[in-house]
Design a protein around this motif. Structure first.
Motif, PDB file in Angstrom:
ATOM      1  N   ASN A  55      -1.986 -30.402   0.227  1.00  0.00           N
ATOM      2  CA  ASN A  55      -2.225 -30.217  -1.246  1.00  0.00           C
ATOM      3  C   ASN A  55      -2.858 -28.462  -1.462  1.00  0.00           C
ATOM      4  O   ASN A  55      -2.954 -28.170  -2.520  1.00  0.00           O
ATOM      5  N   TRP A  56      -2.981 -28.048  -0.141  1.00  0.00           N
ATOM      6  CA  TRP A  56      -2.999 -26.619  -0.046  1.00  0.00           C
ATOM      7  C   TRP A  56      -2.149 -25.738  -0.378  1.00  0.00           C
ATOM      8  O   TRP A  56      -1.157 -24.609   0.460  1.00  0.00           O
ATOM      9  N   ALA A  57      -1.688 -25.119  -1.675  1.00  0.00           N
ATOM     10  CA  ALA A  57      -0.525 -24.611  -2.687  1.00  0.00           C
ATOM     11  C   ALA A  57      -0.484 -22.726  -1.875  1.00  0.00           C
ATOM     12  O   ALA A  57       0.233 -22.342  -1.434  1.00  0.00           O
ATOM     13  N   GLU A  58      -1.900 -22.201  -1.554  1.00  0.00           N
ATOM     14  CA  GLU A  58      -2.007 -20.568  -0.588  1.00  0.00           C
ATOM     15  C   GLU A  58      -1.166 -20.673   0.192  1.00  0.00           C
ATOM     16  O   GLU A  58      -0.563 -19.970   0.562  1.00  0.00           O
ATOM     17  N   PHE A  59      -1.403 -21.965   0.873  1.00  0.00           N
ATOM     18  CA  PHE A  59      -1.082 -22.302   2.373  1.00  0.00           C
ATOM     19  C   PHE A  59       0.779 -21.939   2.701  1.00  0.00           C
ATOM     20  O   PHE A  59       1.530 -21.264   3.076  1.00  0.00           O
ATOM     21  N   GLN A  60       1.000 -23.019   1.439  1.00  0.00           N
ATOM     22  CA  GLN A  60       2.283 -23.271   1.196  1.00  0.00           C
ATOM     23  C   GLN A  60       2.997 -21.997   0.924  1.00  0.00           C
ATOM     24  O   GLN A  60       4.033 -21.306   0.842  1.00  0.00           O
ATOM     25  N   ALA A  61       2.294 -21.309   0.238  1.00  0.00           N
ATOM     26  CA  ALA A  61       3.246 -20.172  -0.934  1.00  0.00           C
ATOM     27  C   ALA A  61       3.519 -18.878   0.660  1.00  0.00           C
ATOM     28  O   ALA A  61       4.525 -18.326   0.312  1.00  0.00           O
ATOM     29  N   LEU A  62       2.023 -18.812   1.224  1.00  0.00           N
ATOM     30  CA  LEU A  62       2.682 -17.892   2.528  1.00  0.00           C
ATOM     31  C   LEU A  62       3.412 -18.540   3.233  1.00  0.00           C
ATOM     32  O   LEU A  62       4.621 -17.531   3.756  1.00  0.00           O
ATOM     33  N   LEU A  80      10.279  -5.433   1.123  1.00  0.00           N
ATOM     34  CA  LEU A  80       9.809  -6.654   0.278  1.00  0.00           C
ATOM     35  C   LEU A  80       8.824  -7.621   0.636  1.00  0.00           C
ATOM     36  O   LEU A  80       7.814  -8.117   0.019  1.00  0.00           O
ATOM     37  N   VAL A  81       8.860  -8.391   2.151  1.00  0.00           N
ATOM     38  CA  VAL A  81       8.845  -9.655   2.448  1.00  0.00           C
ATOM     39  C   VAL A  81       7.421  -9.057   2.975  1.00  0.00           C
ATOM     40  O   VAL A  81       6.382 -10.116   2.764  1.00  0.00           O
ATOM     41  N   VAL A  82       7.442  -7.764   3.619  1.00  0.00           N
ATOM     42  CA  VAL A  82       5.889  -7.747   4.213  1.00  0.00           C
ATOM     43  C   VAL A  82       4.825  -7.863   3.419  1.00  0.00           C
ATOM     44  O   VAL A  82       3.935  -7.902   3.353  1.00  0.00           O
ATOM     45  N   GLU A  83       5.023  -7.402   1.806  1.00  0.00           N
ATOM     46  CA  GLU A  83       4.436  -6.666   0.593  1.00  0.00           C
ATOM     47  C   GLU A  83       3.804  -8.029   0.407  1.00  0.00           C
ATOM     48  O   GLU A  83       2.748  -8.363  -0.134  1.00  0.00           O
ATOM     49  N   GLY A  84       4.990  -9.363  -0.025  1.00  0.00           N
ATOM     50  CA  GLY A  84       5.287 -10.558  -0.505  1.00  0.00           C
ATOM     51  C   GLY A  84       4.183 -11.081   0.601  1.00  0.00           C
ATOM     52  O   GLY A  84       3.110 -11.856   0.380  1.00  0.00           O
ATOM     53  N   LEU A  85       4.430 -10.753   2.028  1.00  0.00           N
ATOM     54  CA  LEU A  85       3.228 -11.266   3.060  1.00  0.00           C
ATOM     55  C   LEU A  85       1.976 -11.243   2.618  1.00  0.00           C
ATOM     56  O   LEU A  85       1.047 -11.892   2.708  1.00  0.00           O
ATOM     57  N   ILE A  86       1.722  -9.729   2.341  1.00  0.00           N
ATOM     58  CA  ILE A  86       0.208  -9.241   2.237  1.00  0.00           C
ATOM     59  C   ILE A  86      -0.702  -9.873   0.443  1.00  0.00           C
ATOM     60  O   ILE A  86      -1.735 -10.468   0.861  1.00  0.00           O
ATOM     61  N   SER A  93      -6.803 -15.683   1.552  1.00  0.00           N
ATOM     62  CA  SER A  93      -7.267 -16.082   2.438  1.00  0.00           C
ATOM     63  C   SER A  93      -9.525 -15.980   1.174  1.00  0.00           C
ATOM     64  O   SER A  93     -10.326 -16.248   0.931  1.00  0.00           O
ATOM     65  N   ALA A  94      -8.839 -15.756   0.020  1.00  0.00           N
ATOM     66  CA  ALA A  94      -9.945 -16.052  -1.404  1.00  0.00           C
ATOM     67  C   ALA A  94      -9.856 -16.982  -2.097  1.00  0.00           C
ATOM     68  O   ALA A  94     -10.307 -17.858  -2.609  1.00  0.00           O
ATOM     69  N   SER A  95      -8.190 -18.086  -1.465  1.00  0.00           N
ATOM     70  CA  SER A  95      -8.517 -19.537  -1.472  1.00  0.00           C
ATOM     71  C   SER A  95      -9.722 -20.678  -0.762  1.00  0.00           C
ATOM     72  O   SER A  95     -10.259 -19.871   0.084  1.00  0.00           O
ATOM     73  N   GLU A  96      -9.845 -21.799  -1.372  1.00  0.00           N
ATOM     74  CA  GLU A  96     -11.183 -22.663  -0.847  1.00  0.00           C
ATOM     75  C   GLU A  96      -9.672 -23.617   0.578  1.00  0.00           C
ATOM     76  O   GLU A  96      -9.204 -24.315   0.081  1.00  0.00           O
ATOM     77  N   VAL A 117       0.734  -7.819  10.421  1.00  0.00           N
ATOM     78  CA  VAL A 117       1.599  -7.513   9.106  1.00  0.00           C
ATOM     79  C   VAL A 117       1.375  -6.266   8.407  1.00  0.00           C
ATOM     80  O   VAL A 117       2.195  -5.245   8.592  1.00  0.00           O
ATOM     81  N   LEU A 118       0.316  -6.046   8.232  1.00  0.00           N
ATOM     82  CA  LEU A 118       0.059  -4.219   8.257  1.00  0.00           C
ATOM     83  C   LEU A 118       0.645  -3.157   9.424  1.00  0.00           C
ATOM     84  O   LEU A 118       0.800  -2.202   8.728  1.00  0.00           O
ATOM     85  N   LYS A 119       0.368  -3.545   9.839  1.00  0.00           N
ATOM     86  CA  LYS A 119       1.141  -3.229  11.401  1.00  0.00           C
ATOM     87  C   LYS A 119       2.137  -2.770  11.313  1.00  0.00           C
ATOM     88  O   LYS A 119       2.923  -1.752  11.254  1.00  0.00           O
ATOM     89  N   VAL A 120       3.486  -3.650  10.833  1.00  0.00           N
ATOM     90  CA  VAL A 120       4.591  -3.585  10.506  1.00  0.00           C
ATOM     91  C   VAL A 120       4.770  -3.096   9.075  1.00  0.00           C
ATOM     92  O   VAL A 120       5.508  -2.156   9.271  1.00  0.00           O
ATOM     93  N   LYS A 121       3.496  -2.695   8.220  1.00  0.00           N
ATOM     94  CA  LYS A 121       4.030  -2.023   6.840  1.00  0.00           C
ATOM     95  C   LYS A 121       4.104  -0.716   7.272  1.00  0.00           C
ATOM     96  O   LYS A 121       4.213  -0.377   6.713  1.00  0.00           O
ATOM     97  N   GLY A 122       2.918  -0.417   8.515  1.00  0.00           N
ATOM     98  CA  GLY A 122       3.211   1.438   9.001  1.00  0.00           C
ATOM     99  C   GLY A 122       3.948   1.623   9.172  1.00  0.00           C
ATOM    100  O   GLY A 122       4.145   2.806   9.384  1.00  0.00           O
ATOM    101  N   ASP A 123       4.440   0.555  10.081  1.00  0.00           N
ATOM    102  CA  ASP A 123       5.493   1.456  10.795  1.00  0.00           C
ATOM    103  C   ASP A 123       6.968   1.892  10.098  1.00  0.00           C
ATOM    104  O   ASP A 123       7.370   2.146   9.817  1.00  0.00           O
ATOM    105  N   LEU A 124       6.961   0.785   9.230  1.00  0.00           N
ATOM    106  CA  LEU A 124       8.133   1.016   8.224  1.00  0.00           C
ATOM    107  C   LEU A 124       7.895   2.556   7.239  1.00  0.00           C
ATOM    108  O   LEU A 124       8.560   2.955   6.578  1.00  0.00           O
ATOM    109  N   TYR A 125       6.348   1.900   7.115  1.00  0.00           N
ATOM    110  CA  TYR A 125       5.834   3.277   6.227  1.00  0.00           C
ATOM    111  C   TYR A 125       6.545   4.476   6.795  1.00  0.00           C
ATOM    112  O   TYR A 125       6.971   5.613   6.386  1.00  0.00           O
ATOM    113  N   TYR A 126       6.226   4.918   7.868  1.00  0.00           N
ATOM    114  CA  TYR A 126       6.085   6.306   9.042  1.00  0.00           C
ATOM    115  C   TYR A 126       7.488   5.630   9.504  1.00  0.00           C
ATOM    116  O   TYR A 126       7.563   6.770  10.437  1.00  0.00           O
ATOM    117  N   ARG A 127       8.214   5.143   9.305  1.00  0.00           N
ATOM    118  CA  ARG A 127       9.681   5.342   9.374  1.00  0.00           C
ATOM    119  C   ARG A 127      10.321   5.150  11.403  1.00  0.00           C
ATOM    120  O   ARG A 127      10.682   5.835  12.157  1.00  0.00           O
TER     121      ARG A 127
END
Length: 164
Positions: A55-62, A80-86, A93-96, A117-127
């Motif tokens: 019943n933990w909807a936020e985890f299922q969405a992740l 796009l996938v990494v931004e969705g993961l973030i 994090s905000a869920s119960e 996840v943020l490290k992957v986003k940084g790699d994509l940002y800096y090519r």
């Protein structure tokens, strides 16, 4: 004689610039596509943990967002996938949390996952090449999922240890 020397230098410069330009274009084309064959697969969650997280909807969405990681074909898809993961991780994090999983061990693994996840986003940002970072992110996600199994299968009663 000076004209001949000047003409030779100009021809040499023009010829060398064209070769470099052709090499960089081929290198960019090859690194634009991303292969997912060498990435580790998701670890499984045991039936006990699945019953608690049903019943933990936020985890299922992740989970759904993470599954999309294996369908990426290029850098734009991965971004796009990494931004969705973030986004989904922020919601998680905000869920119960379920009562059994609202412990520091679970939250710590989740923070480690977010870091990668943020490290992957940084790699994509800096090519940069994101392959190594994606593998680390998958390892962190598998450790996060495995921690649910560890918590559920732990038979040690902590009340006996901390009871004075």
């Amino acid at each position: 004689m000076p004209r001949l020397f000047f003409l030779a230098v100009v021809i040499l410069l023009i010829g060398s610039c064209k070769e470099e330009q052709a090499n960089t274009t081929n290198g960019e084309q090859a690194s634009y596509e991303i292969g997912t064959e060498k990435w580790a697969k998701k670890s499984s969650i045991g039936s006990k943990a699945n019953a608690i997280m049903g019943n933990w909807a936020e985890f299922q969405a992740l989970e759904v967002s993470f599954d999309a990681l294996y369908t990426v074909a290029n850098r734009d898809d991965l971004l796009l996938v990494v931004e969705g993961l973030i986004e989904k991780e922020d919601d998680l994090s905000a869920s119960e949390y379920p009562e059994e999983f609202g412990i520091p061990q679970i939250r710590g693994r989740q923070k480690m996952f977010r870091t990668f996840v943020l490290k992957v986003k940084g790699d994509l940002y800096y090519r940069l090449d994101p392959q190594a970072s994606v593998k680390e992110m998958i390892t962190a996600y598998n450790a996060f999922r495995n921690q649910f199994n560890v918590v559920v299968n732990n038979t040690l009663d902590t009340k006996l240890i901390f009871d004075e």
